[in-house]
Design a protein around this motif. Sequence first.
Motif, PDB file in Angstrom:
ATOM      1  N   TYR A   1      -3.166   4.102   0.074  1.00  0.00           N
ATOM      2  CA  TYR A   1      -1.891   4.425  -0.569  1.00  0.00           C
ATOM      3  C   TYR A   1      -1.983   5.768  -1.288  1.00  0.00           C
ATOM      4  O   TYR A   1      -1.093   6.609  -1.174  1.00  0.00           O
ATOM      5  N   HIS A   2      -3.075   5.993  -2.003  1.00  0.00           N
ATOM      6  CA  HIS A   2      -3.262   7.265  -2.706  1.00  0.00           C
ATOM      7  C   HIS A   2      -3.331   8.431  -1.718  1.00  0.00           C
ATOM      8  O   HIS A   2      -2.738   9.485  -1.950  1.00  0.00           O
TER       9      HIS A   2
ATOM     10  N   ARG B   1       0.295   8.958  -0.534  1.00  0.00           N
ATOM     11  CA  ARG B   1       1.174   9.493  -1.575  1.00  0.00           C
ATOM     12  C   ARG B   1       0.799  10.918  -1.987  1.00  0.00           C
ATOM     13  O   ARG B   1       1.653  11.701  -2.386  1.00  0.00           O
TER      14      ARG B   1
ATOM     15  N   TRP C   1       5.187   1.466   4.555  1.00  0.00           N
ATOM     16  CA  TRP C   1       4.449   2.620   5.071  1.00  0.00           C
ATOM     17  C   TRP C   1       3.827   2.301   6.411  1.00  0.00           C
ATOM     18  O   TRP C   1       3.279   1.220   6.615  1.00  0.00           O
TER      19      TRP C   1
END
Length: 80
Positions: free
Chosen positions: A23-24, A27, A42
Amino acid sequence: MPARFMQMQEVADELSVSVSQVYHMVRSGELPAIKVGGRGQWRIERARLEDYIERKYTETADWVRENPLIGREDEIDPSD
């Protein structure tokens, strides 16, 4: 034939990292992804993941060349 798009959990499993790490990466823009569906889930395209992996190999090779292990063999951790 593998699916074109992968869920974040599948990417995490492929890279042996956590979903929060994926996720990081998404993002931050490090790993290209798209949001699909009404809930905005996503998805990472398999080809983009392969590009990301190749880019990381290149970055790591550059880093290794710039940071040789001269005289530090006893500091190597084989679990890394």
